[in-house]
Motif scaffolding. Structure first.
Motif, short mmCIF file in Angstrom:
data_model
loop_
_atom_site.label_atom_id
_atom_site.label_comp_id
_atom_site.label_asym_id
_atom_site.label_seq_id
_atom_site.Cartn_x
_atom_site.Cartn_y
_atom_site.Cartn_z
N ARG A 155 0.81 -1.22 0.00
CA ARG A 155 0.00 0.00 0.00
C ARG A 155 0.84 1.27 0.00
O ARG A 155 0.37 2.34 -0.39
N VAL A 156 2.11 1.14 0.45
CA VAL A 156 2.98 2.31 0.58
C VAL A 156 4.32 2.02 -0.10
O VAL A 156 4.90 0.94 0.09
N SER A 157 4.78 2.95 -0.89
CA SER A 157 6.16 2.91 -1.37
C SER A 157 6.93 4.03 -0.67
O SER A 157 6.34 5.05 -0.30
N TYR A 158 8.22 3.81 -0.47
CA TYR A 158 9.06 4.80 0.21
C TYR A 158 10.24 5.14 -0.69
O TYR A 158 10.94 4.25 -1.17
N GLU A 159 10.44 6.42 -0.92
CA GLU A 159 11.55 6.88 -1.76
C GLU A 159 12.41 7.88 -0.99
O GLU A 159 11.90 8.85 -0.42
N LEU A 160 13.71 7.63 -0.97
CA LEU A 160 14.66 8.55 -0.36
C LEU A 160 15.33 9.37 -1.45
O LEU A 160 15.89 8.83 -2.39
N ARG A 161 15.24 10.69 -1.32
CA ARG A 161 15.96 11.60 -2.21
C ARG A 161 16.96 12.38 -1.36
O ARG A 161 16.59 13.04 -0.38
N TYR A 162 18.22 12.29 -1.74
CA TYR A 162 19.27 12.93 -0.95
C TYR A 162 19.22 14.44 -1.10
O TYR A 162 19.03 14.97 -2.20
N PHE A 163 19.41 15.12 0.02
CA PHE A 163 19.41 16.58 0.08
C PHE A 163 20.75 17.00 0.66
O PHE A 163 21.17 16.49 1.70
N MET A 164 21.43 17.94 -0.01
CA MET A 164 22.76 18.35 0.42
C MET A 164 22.68 19.54 1.39
O MET A 164 22.48 20.68 0.98
N LEU A 165 22.79 19.25 2.68
CA LEU A 165 22.80 20.32 3.67
C LEU A 165 24.15 21.01 3.74
O LEU A 165 24.23 22.20 4.05
N ASN A 166 25.22 20.26 3.49
CA ASN A 166 26.57 20.81 3.63
C ASN A 166 27.54 19.95 2.84
O ASN A 166 27.14 18.99 2.18
N ALA A 167 28.80 20.30 2.90
CA ALA A 167 29.81 19.61 2.09
C ALA A 167 30.00 18.15 2.49
O ALA A 167 30.45 17.34 1.69
N PHE A 168 29.66 17.79 3.72
CA PHE A 168 29.82 16.40 4.13
C PHE A 168 28.83 15.48 3.43
O PHE A 168 29.08 14.30 3.23
N ASP A 169 27.66 16.04 3.09
CA ASP A 169 26.64 15.22 2.44
C ASP A 169 27.05 14.79 1.04
O ASP A 169 26.56 13.77 0.55
N ILE A 170 27.92 15.55 0.39
CA ILE A 170 28.32 15.20 -0.97
C ILE A 170 29.11 13.89 -1.00
O ILE A 170 28.70 12.93 -1.65
N PRO A 171 30.24 13.78 -0.28
CA PRO A 171 30.95 12.50 -0.30
C PRO A 171 30.14 11.37 0.32
O PRO A 171 30.19 10.23 -0.16
N ALA A 172 29.38 11.65 1.37
CA ALA A 172 28.58 10.60 2.00
C ALA A 172 27.57 10.03 1.01
O ALA A 172 27.40 8.81 0.90
N SER A 173 26.91 10.90 0.25
CA SER A 173 25.90 10.45 -0.72
C SER A 173 26.56 9.74 -1.90
O SER A 173 26.02 8.75 -2.41
#
Length: 258
Positions: free
Chosen positions: A111-129
Motif C-alpha cells: 500500500r505504501v512505497s518509500y523513496e529517499l531523495r538525498y538533500f545536500m545540507l553541507n559539504a559532508f553530504d556530498i561525499p557521503a551520498s
C-alpha cells in the motif's frame, strides 16, 4: 559537544568549488520546519496488494527518474518521499525510529512505497551520498540506514581533525577534496567495511557529474518544492512537512494504510 554548524563553515568553499552549479549550502537546516499542508486522506482503509509470486515488496528497489531510491510497489496507492541528508541528526533519529516498521508493515503491504531523495545540507553530504550510492541500487537504502546510525562517529572524527586540517583540504586540487573529506570523516573506512573498496570509493568520489546532479537535485527541491529542512516528507505529491515518525505514521494511516 560536536559543533556541527561550525564544522560546516570552512568546507562551504570546497563544496562550491567541487560542483559547477551554485548551491547555497548551509541555508537549509537539519530539522527545520518546512511549510506543510494536510496529507491526502482516505475514508476507507486501502486493501493490501500482494507482490508477484516469489517476490517481496520490501525487496523491490529502483532508482527513480528524480534521482531517488524507491522501495516497494511501484504502483502503491500511497507514495511516500523523504528528502533526507546523511549528515542530519533528525534524519538519523527518524531512520532509527521508523525504518523496520515502515518497511515491514507499510511497504511490505504493497500500500505504501518509500523513496529517499538525498538533500545536500553541507559539504559532508556530498561525499557521503556519493559513497552510499557507489554500489548496487539495492544496497543504497540499507547503507543509508547504517550510515545514519554511525553518523555521530563522523562528526567526532571531523571535530578531532580540527579547523587547520579542514583549511588544508580547501587547498587541495578539486579532484582530491572529496576523497580527503571522506578520509578525515572516516567515511571511506565505514563504507570499506561494507563492501565499497577504497579504489571503488575513490572513483565514486571523483565523479563530479554525479556530485553536480546531487547539487542540482537539492536546488530543484528548494526552488520548486520549498524544501528547506530535513527530513521533509511528501505524500502523494503533497509536501506534509518536516517531522518525526510519531507525527508521520498517523498521516500514512489517514491516507489509507490502516
Amino acid at each position: 559537544m560536536i559543533r556541527k554548524t561550525a564544522l560546516r563553515i570552512p568546507l562551504r568553499a570546497i563544496a562550491l568549488g567541487m560542483i559547477a552549479a551554485p548551491l547555497a549550502l548551509g541555508l537549509a537546516s537539519c530539522g527545520k520546519e518546512a511549510g506543510s499542508t494536510e496529507a491526502p486522506k482516505s475514508e476507507q482503509a486501502l486493501p493490501k496488494v500482494a507482490p508477484p509470486a516469489g517476490k517481496s515488496w520490501a525487496d523491490t528497489v529502483v532508482k527513480t527518474p528524480e534521482g531517488g531510491y524507491r522501495i516497494g510497489n511501484p504502483d502503491a496507492p500511497i507514495k511516500l518521499v523523504e528528502y533526507g541528508a546523511l549528515s542530519c541528526s533528525h534524519c538519523a533519529e527518524f531512520a532509527h525510529e521508523s525504518f523496520e516498521k515502515l518497511r515491514d508493515d507499510y511497504v511490505a503491504s504493497g500500500r505504501v512505497s518509500y523513496e529517499l531523495r538525498y538533500f545536500m545540507l553541507n559539504a559532508f553530504d556530498i561525499p557521503a551520498s556519493l559513497l552510499a550510492t557507489c554500489g548496487a541500487t539495492e544496497a543504497v537504502l540499507p547503507l543509508s540506514e547504517q550510515f545514519w546510525a554511525w553518523q555521530p562517529n563522523m562528526f567526532q572524527n571531523l571535530q578531532s581533525a580540527g579547523d587547520a586540517r579542514m583549511k588544508q583540504i580547501q587547498e587541495l586540487p578539486r579532484d582530491q577534496q572529496m576523497v580527503a573529506i571522506a578520509e578525515v570523516g572516516g567515511m571511506t573506512e565505514f563504507f570499506a567495511s561494507r563492501g565499497i573498496s577504497r579504489d571503488q570509493a575513490k572513483a565514486c568520489l571523483a565523479d563530479t557529474a554525479k556530485a553536480k546532479a546531487l547539487a542540482d537535485q537539492t536546488q530543484k527541491a528548494t526552488s520548486e518544492l520549498n524544501i528547506n529542512g530535513t527530513p521533509t516528507f511528501i505524500i502523494n505529491g503533497t509536501v506534509v512537512g518536516s517531522m518525526g515518525w510519531k507525527e508521520l505514521e498517523p498521516k500514512l494511516q489517514e491516507a489509507g494504510a490502516r
